[in-house]
Scaffold this motif. Sequence first.
Motif, PDB file in Angstrom:
ATOM      1  N   MET A  34       0.849  -1.185   0.000  1.00 10.23           N
ATOM      2  CA  MET A  34       0.000   0.000   0.000  1.00 10.23           C
ATOM      3  C   MET A  34       0.890   1.244   0.000  1.00 10.23           C
ATOM      4  N   ILE A  35       0.598   2.164  -0.889  1.00 11.51           N
ATOM      5  CA  ILE A  35       1.399   3.383  -0.976  1.00 11.51           C
ATOM      6  C   ILE A  35       0.480   4.605  -0.995  1.00 11.51           C
ATOM      7  N   GLU A  36       1.072   5.751  -0.729  1.00 10.38           N
ATOM      8  CA  GLU A  36       0.299   7.000  -0.731  1.00 10.38           C
ATOM      9  C   GLU A  36      -0.366   7.179  -2.096  1.00 10.38           C
ATOM     10  N   GLY A  37      -1.620   7.568  -2.068  1.00  8.95           N
ATOM     11  CA  GLY A  37      -2.364   7.754  -3.311  1.00  8.95           C
ATOM     12  C   GLY A  37      -3.217   6.561  -3.699  1.00  8.95           C
ATOM     13  N   ASP A  38      -2.966   5.400  -3.102  1.00  7.35           N
ATOM     14  CA  ASP A  38      -3.818   4.236  -3.392  1.00  7.35           C
ATOM     15  C   ASP A  38      -5.270   4.556  -3.040  1.00  7.35           C
ATOM     16  N   LYS A  39      -6.177   4.141  -3.924  1.00  4.06           N
ATOM     17  CA  LYS A  39      -7.606   4.423  -3.714  1.00  4.06           C
ATOM     18  C   LYS A  39      -8.390   3.122  -3.574  1.00  4.06           C
ATOM     19  N   PHE A  40      -9.430   3.182  -2.775  1.00  4.33           N
ATOM     20  CA  PHE A  40     -10.268   2.015  -2.514  1.00  4.33           C
ATOM     21  C   PHE A  40     -11.736   2.447  -2.584  1.00  4.33           C
ATOM     22  N   ASN A  41     -12.581   1.549  -3.079  1.00  5.82           N
ATOM     23  CA  ASN A  41     -14.015   1.839  -3.167  1.00  5.82           C
ATOM     24  C   ASN A  41     -14.820   0.626  -2.719  1.00  5.82           C
ATOM     25  N   HIS A  42     -15.956   0.895  -2.129  1.00 10.33           N
ATOM     26  CA  HIS A  42     -16.854  -0.189  -1.742  1.00 10.33           C
ATOM     27  C   HIS A  42     -18.270   0.377  -1.643  1.00 10.33           C
ATOM     28  N   SER A  43     -19.249  -0.467  -1.911  1.00 14.89           N
ATOM     29  CA  SER A  43     -20.653  -0.044  -1.789  1.00 14.89           C
ATOM     30  C   SER A  43     -21.269  -0.682  -0.553  1.00 14.89           C
ATOM     31  N   PHE A  44     -22.005   0.123   0.187  1.00 16.83           N
ATOM     32  CA  PHE A  44     -22.707  -0.359   1.381  1.00 16.83           C
ATOM     33  C   PHE A  44     -24.174   0.037   1.269  1.00 16.83           C
ATOM     34  N   THR A  45     -25.024  -0.743   1.889  1.00 18.65           N
ATOM     35  CA  THR A  45     -26.444  -0.386   1.971  1.00 18.65           C
ATOM     36  C   THR A  45     -26.887  -0.467   3.423  1.00 18.65           C
ATOM     37  N   VAL A  46     -27.590   0.556   3.854  1.00 20.09           N
ATOM     38  CA  VAL A  46     -28.149   0.522   5.208  1.00 20.09           C
ATOM     39  C   VAL A  46     -29.467  -0.231   5.122  1.00 20.09           C
ATOM     40  N   SER A  47     -29.350  -1.518   5.108  1.00 14.87           N
ATOM     41  CA  SER A  47     -30.514  -2.388   4.934  1.00 14.87           C
ATOM     42  C   SER A  47     -31.299  -2.511   6.247  1.00 14.87           C
ATOM     43  N   GLN A  48     -32.471  -3.123   6.147  1.00 10.50           N
ATOM     44  CA  GLN A  48     -33.264  -3.378   7.355  1.00 10.50           C
ATOM     45  C   GLN A  48     -32.478  -4.235   8.341  1.00 10.50           C
ATOM     46  N   ASN A  49     -31.731  -5.213   7.822  1.00  7.80           N
ATOM     47  CA  ASN A  49     -30.932  -6.082   8.697  1.00  7.80           C
ATOM     48  C   ASN A  49     -29.874  -5.288   9.454  1.00  7.80           C
ATOM     49  N   VAL A  50     -29.197  -4.389   8.739  1.00  3.16           N
ATOM     50  CA  VAL A  50     -28.148  -3.587   9.377  1.00  3.16           C
ATOM     51  C   VAL A  50     -28.771  -2.692  10.452  1.00  3.16           C
ATOM     52  N   TYR A  51     -29.853  -2.024  10.082  1.00  3.41           N
ATOM     53  CA  TYR A  51     -30.530  -1.099  10.990  1.00  3.41           C
ATOM     54  C   TYR A  51     -31.055  -1.834  12.229  1.00  3.41           C
ATOM     55  N   SER A  52     -31.765  -2.951  11.995  1.00  3.39           N
ATOM     56  CA  SER A  52     -32.324  -3.701  13.135  1.00  3.39           C
ATOM     57  C   SER A  52     -31.211  -4.275  13.998  1.00  3.39           C
ATOM     58  N   GLY A  53     -30.164  -4.766  13.347  1.00  3.54           N
ATOM     59  CA  GLY A  53     -29.047  -5.341  14.106  1.00  3.54           C
ATOM     60  C   GLY A  53     -28.378  -4.314  14.993  1.00  3.54           C
ATOM     61  N   PHE A  54     -28.225  -3.091  14.474  1.00  3.60           N
ATOM     62  CA  PHE A  54     -27.599  -2.041  15.265  1.00  3.60           C
ATOM     63  C   PHE A  54     -28.448  -1.741  16.503  1.00  3.60           C
ATOM     64  N   ILE A  55     -29.756  -1.645  16.302  1.00  2.00           N
ATOM     65  CA  ILE A  55     -30.635  -1.351  17.445  1.00  2.00           C
ATOM     66  C   ILE A  55     -30.634  -2.518  18.440  1.00  2.00           C
ATOM     67  N   ASP A  56     -30.666  -3.730  17.916  1.00  2.00           N
ATOM     68  CA  ASP A  56     -30.655  -4.898  18.811  1.00  2.00           C
ATOM     69  C   ASP A  56     -29.409  -4.912  19.690  1.00  2.00           C
ATOM     70  N   VAL A  57     -28.274  -4.568  19.083  1.00  2.00           N
ATOM     71  CA  VAL A  57     -27.015  -4.658  19.817  1.00  2.00           C
ATOM     72  C   VAL A  57     -26.830  -3.471  20.761  1.00  2.00           C
ATOM     73  N   PHE A  58     -27.122  -2.265  20.278  1.00  2.78           N
ATOM     74  CA  PHE A  58     -26.773  -1.067  21.068  1.00  2.78           C
ATOM     75  C   PHE A  58     -27.971  -0.408  21.751  1.00  2.78           C
ATOM     76  N   ASN A  59     -29.170  -0.784  21.331  1.00  2.00           N
ATOM     77  CA  ASN A  59     -30.382  -0.346  22.026  1.00  2.00           C
ATOM     78  C   ASN A  59     -30.619   1.163  21.979  1.00  2.00           C
ATOM     79  N   ASP A  60     -30.090   1.823  20.952  1.00  2.00           N
ATOM     80  CA  ASP A  60     -30.376   3.257  20.784  1.00  2.00           C
ATOM     81  C   ASP A  60     -31.677   3.386  20.002  1.00  2.00           C
ATOM     82  N   ARG A  61     -32.761   3.645  20.750  1.00  2.43           N
ATOM     83  CA  ARG A  61     -34.090   3.758  20.147  1.00  2.43           C
ATOM     84  C   ARG A  61     -34.592   5.194  20.181  1.00  2.43           C
ATOM     85  N   ASN A  62     -33.683   6.134  20.129  1.00  2.00           N
ATOM     86  CA  ASN A  62     -34.063   7.544  20.073  1.00  2.00           C
ATOM     87  C   ASN A  62     -35.076   7.735  18.943  1.00  2.00           C
ATOM     88  N   PRO A  63     -36.125   8.570  19.161  1.00  2.68           N
ATOM     89  CA  PRO A  63     -37.169   8.709  18.133  1.00  2.68           C
ATOM     90  C   PRO A  63     -36.654   9.205  16.784  1.00  2.68           C
TER      91      PRO A  63
END
Lengths: 130, 81
Positions: A1-30
């Motif tokens: 890895m050298i200076e200037g190297d670039k990286f790309n990735h696609s992510f989706t905030v899916s229902q699974n990701v969202y529900s999993g985050f709440i299940d684990v951390f319990n942040d249910r702020n409105p």
Amino acid sequence: MIEGDKFNHSFTVSQNVYSGFIDVFNDRNPLHTDSNWATANGFKGKVMHGNILNGFISFFVGECLPVKNVIIYTQHIRFSQPVYLDDALDFSAEITGVFESVNTYEFKFTFRNKEEKRVAYGTIQIGLLT
Amino acid sequence: MDHNQIIKDVNDIFIDVLDNEDIKLTTATTAIDIDEWDSLNHIQLVVAIEKHFKVKFNTTEIQGWKNVGEMCSAIEKRVNQ
């Protein structure tokens, strides 16, 4: 890895990701769980937890780099636009600093949504375990 | 850049990185003398020093530093090359 190297990735905030985050951390702020509350406060709907994006960064560092012997030293993130459920995000990162004396690399990163709006950006500093 | 200015700049870097306004470095200061100067913060100190002075060291060089005085001498030598 050298200076200037670039990286790309696609992510989706899916229902699974969202529900999993709440299940684990319990942040249910409105803001994150009540669509009516969120729209009454100026948003298009429930706003996803910003720290979900930090989880995506964890995946990037741990799984997307060409090396596995990595550890995150520091991470700074700014949230510039809300992210909503099912948003697809394009993540890009570039190595901006290499410090061979201490096996340390610095990255700048950006998350953009499908409207190409920058929703979050910041820096990551990682070390290579020897 | 002279030795005194380098020590002053390094002192400012230590205060900033270690978040301790009370740090007053001398040439004899070592990691034993400063609670916050642990192995992870040492990495942050080296990165900050390399950025500030626009120099690069190698692993062998930094492992050879026995105290702040040797660190500053190495910086001075590199800056004035």
